[in-house]
Design a protein around this motif. Structure first.
Motif, mmCIF file in Angstrom:
data_model
loop_
_atom_site.group_PDB
_atom_site.id
_atom_site.type_symbol
_atom_site.label_atom_id
_atom_site.label_comp_id
_atom_site.label_asym_id
_atom_site.label_seq_id
_atom_site.Cartn_x
_atom_site.Cartn_y
_atom_site.Cartn_z
ATOM 1 N N LYS A 65 -29.367 9.190 -20.595
ATOM 2 C CA LYS A 65 -30.115 10.441 -20.761
ATOM 3 C C LYS A 65 -29.264 11.643 -20.366
ATOM 4 N N ILE A 66 -28.470 11.498 -19.305
ATOM 5 C CA ILE A 66 -27.590 12.594 -18.867
ATOM 6 C C ILE A 66 -26.546 12.880 -19.942
ATOM 7 N N GLU A 67 -25.985 11.830 -20.519
ATOM 8 C CA GLU A 67 -25.002 12.012 -21.595
ATOM 9 C C GLU A 67 -25.638 12.687 -22.803
ATOM 10 N N TYR A 68 -26.872 12.302 -23.130
ATOM 11 C CA TYR A 68 -27.590 12.935 -24.231
ATOM 12 C C TYR A 68 -27.819 14.416 -23.934
ATOM 13 N N ALA A 69 -28.152 14.731 -22.678
ATOM 14 C CA ALA A 69 -28.350 16.124 -22.276
ATOM 15 C C ALA A 69 -27.037 16.907 -22.405
ATOM 16 N N GLY B 195 -36.815 14.761 -21.065
ATOM 17 C CA GLY B 195 -37.769 14.481 -19.999
ATOM 18 C C GLY B 195 -37.195 14.704 -18.613
ATOM 19 N N ILE B 196 -36.016 15.320 -18.532
ATOM 20 C CA ILE B 196 -35.382 15.614 -17.248
ATOM 21 C C ILE B 196 -35.747 17.048 -16.862
ATOM 22 N N LEU C 92 -24.609 16.256 -24.481
ATOM 23 C CA LEU C 92 -24.379 16.423 -25.917
ATOM 24 C C LEU C 92 -25.227 17.566 -26.469
ATOM 25 N N LEU C 93 -26.488 17.615 -26.075
ATOM 26 C CA LEU C 93 -27.367 18.690 -26.533
ATOM 27 C C LEU C 93 -26.863 20.047 -26.061
ATOM 28 N N LYS C 94 -26.359 20.098 -24.816
ATOM 29 C CA LYS C 94 -25.826 21.365 -24.289
ATOM 30 C C LYS C 94 -24.599 21.803 -25.062
ATOM 31 N N GLN C 95 -23.734 20.847 -25.408
ATOM 32 C CA GLN C 95 -22.538 21.180 -26.193
ATOM 33 C C GLN C 95 -22.915 21.689 -27.584
#
Length: 126
Positions: A81-85, A103-104, A87-90
């Motif tokens: 989930k952190i890695e997905y976050a 969901g974080i 990626l979304l930020k990038q």
């Protein structure tokens, strides 16, 4: 326990009493008799509970280690989930969007995404 005894004696030397407003028993260290004894008994019970709690925690850790169980805090947010976050930020997503999709909570996102390198913050500026 020794600190409580010292505090009560020091306060008593200065003619200051300690009175419990929350307990149903009339505990007042200014009284020469039962009030002081009751206060010291409460301090003794608190010390006993503190000791028993430490012993129970040590026993639980020993049992967990003996059975090869993990004895750390559970992971609040899985690494995927952190890695997905990240990626979304990038990709330019806002913290609100990332929080909704993963969901974080935003406060956790700040902590996990805030510093990528020395001097770099969430938005890339100081």
């Amino acid at each position: 326990m020794r600190e409580v005894l010292n505090l009560v004696h020091d306060l008593n030397d200065k003619q200051v009493g300690v009175r419990s407003l929350a307990d149903p028993l009339p505990i007042n260290t200014a009284d020469k008799g039962m009030g002081r004894i009751a206060f010291l008994l409460l301090a003794l019970f608190a010390e006993m509970e503190r000791t028993f709690t430490a012993e129970r925690a040590a026993h639980a850790r020993a049992v967990a280690e003996a059975s090869s169980r993990r004895i750390r805090r559970p992971v609040a947010h899985p690494a995927d989930k952190i890695e997905y976050a990240r990626l979304l930020k990038q990709q330019g997503s806002s913290l609100g969007e990332i929080a909704t999709k993963t969901g974080i909570p935003k406060t956790s996102l700040h902590r996990h995404l805030a510093v990528s390198g020395p001097g770099e913050t969430l938005n890339g500026t100081y």
